[in-house]
Scaffold this active site. Sequence first.
Site, PDB file in Angstrom:
ATOM      1  N   SER B 138     -16.519  35.503 -42.606  1.00 44.60           N
ATOM      2  CA  SER B 138     -15.409  35.242 -43.535  1.00 44.60           C
ATOM      3  C   SER B 138     -15.567  36.080 -44.786  1.00 44.60           C
ATOM      4  CB  SER B 138     -15.387  33.765 -43.919  1.00 44.60           C
ATOM      5  OG  SER B 138     -14.465  33.553 -44.967  1.00 44.60           O
ATOM      6  N   TYR B 151     -19.823  26.827 -47.660  1.00 40.29           N
ATOM      7  CA  TYR B 151     -19.236  27.618 -46.571  1.00 40.29           C
ATOM      8  C   TYR B 151     -19.564  29.093 -46.772  1.00 40.29           C
ATOM      9  CZ  TYR B 151     -15.448  29.466 -43.559  1.00 40.29           C
ATOM     10  OH  TYR B 151     -14.715  30.109 -42.606  1.00 40.29           O
TER      11      TYR B 151
END
Lengths: 434, 245
Positions: B138, B151
């Site tokens: 990501s 995250y």
Amino acid sequence: MASTGRSWGRYPITRETVISLSDRHARLPHGAYPALPLGNARSYGDSCLNDGGILLATRGLDHFIAFDPGTGVLTCEAGVLFAEILDLVVPQGWFIPVTPGTRFVTVGGAIGNDVHGKNHHRAGTFGHHVLAFELLRTDGARMRCSPDENPDWFDATIGGLGLTGVITWATIQLRRISGPWISAESHRFSNLGEFFALSRDSDRDYEYTVSWIDCAAKGKVLGRGLFSRGNHAPARPDRRPAAPSGRLAMPVTPPISLVNPLSLRAFNHLYYHRQRKPVVHATTHYAPFFYPLDGIAQWNRMYGPRGFLQYQCVVPPEASETAMAELIRTIAEGGGGSFLAVLKQFGDRPSRGMLSFPRPGATLALDFPNSGASTFALLDRLDVIVDAAGGAVYPAKDARMSGEHFRKYFPRWEAFTRFIDPGMSSSFWRRVME
Amino acid sequence: MQRVLIIGATSAIAEATARIYAERGSRLHLVARTPARLDTIAEDLRIRGAVDVGSDSLDVNDLARHETVLEAAWTALGDVDVVLVAHGTLPDQKACEVSVETAMAEFATNATSTIALLTLLANRMDKAGRGTIAVISSVAGDRGRASNYLYGSAKAAVSTFLSGLRQRLSKRGVDVVTIKPGFVDTPMTRDFKKGALWAKPEAVAAGIVKAVDKGTPVAYLPKFWVIIMGIIRAVPEFIFKRISL
């Protein structure tokens, strides 16, 4: 999450909580507010809106479940788009049996509005080709519906505007084709009488017929236009079945409508005279033949921030010629109307749905830029003509017809109410039940 | 015909990617946690053109089962040309700040399990001497931000691991592709307000297949995220710590 609801006509604008469905085996989320299934929001008015309530977005139900290339029987989830079906089945020699003027509609939406197309005089409505579907109610009940199983629920849900529950999957019978090509003709006609004559002559030998009319023309040339007719063409091994590529788009909404009396007259005049010869023949890919406007993404933005109102009505055969002339005269004198006014003769096949719109007669469809009170007044005048002729207005395109008119146009509405899911409602339904 | 293994196959991006491979006539093997959902997806992919679709269920945090599941995949596919590792969650950052247990569990799902799988996958691909390993990391892994640094740090671990793995396997003819999507409109991001930066899973999927075809080392999807993240990485720490992102 609360969001702003917009239908294709961008009028009215509402507030809803949108909940996406993605598992056809799951129960529906339930809440304190009424819900409404939403397909791809291609309905023009408020039949796909639910102001202050919940929209159950079904685009996530987009799986194919079964397809038999031998028989053309397709089962898929209700959120699958016609465009996705065409991509899958056309190369295998099948076509959607009845398609509206855009391929960006879901299967569930096509059932809920019992959509029709250029082949209504042959094939009837989409509902005639639905073999079965599952209806999921907010209380968790599931019903398999077909002409043989729960046939009354089948008839209530076809054309039932999403109010009977969520369609989770459907089975449809596709139509055999030998390739993606359409053999098409365009005939110029100079008045309404010529249209009706052409239509009578064409219905037997042509599967697809539709006309564009110049809604700005008056007097002797009232109702002039271009009559388009076509059939699926035999295979063309010399040509590769490539769809026309590249899509134009309306990237932003212009501050005012680009459609106004001046641009309208000019466009219609040029469009009519662009075809020099009385008849033009062509073999074309199915996409521009069926879906000319799909080539321009978000074309609905050209009407500016106030949006537009689409009007589609049908008048019965015995009243067709006089009522249609009166409707077009009223529109031409009002100076409103659109680039794309469409006229077609429906066939005689009765629709299955209790609230289905198509019925024998001539149907006229066109959009009007939303200019406020004057537009609404004009549409009210059209309603009076349609009502007097014993016709009807199409709910999927409507944002303003009166409840009184709706109940007259759709006399089975009262029997229909018994099939409505108590957890479902829509902006349209509340409006016409007032 | 490509033979494609997808782990985390029920994620929206993975499913959209699988559809592209299905339309190409690939042979697919899908691994995910929920078997019922896999059946729906597998049937759909068969109709869309996949030559064959196998499936298997796996909780990625059950590290002991990884080898069994991979062995079954290799048996089903014969050999593997492309592996896409796509599983993941979007942790609630606030919950991770108040519970060590939640923080560690989320890190395990998004980083530890991926590294464990990649360790086994790398050895299999190394032995084969060909193929592509693509992993969905990501843009969040490019720099820690207050709004989702649990995250972000998990994805940073994955990206860094992949960078090293790419060096190792490049000599063996195996491509390692790091996929860095920006904001994608999926069930994982359901509760976010969507703006102009949001992409559809179909668009990201097309980018993934293209990156795999070309063996692109690091693919930002959509591409404009290269620029955005370049700017975000360039902001000096004494300024960065004061802004909220």
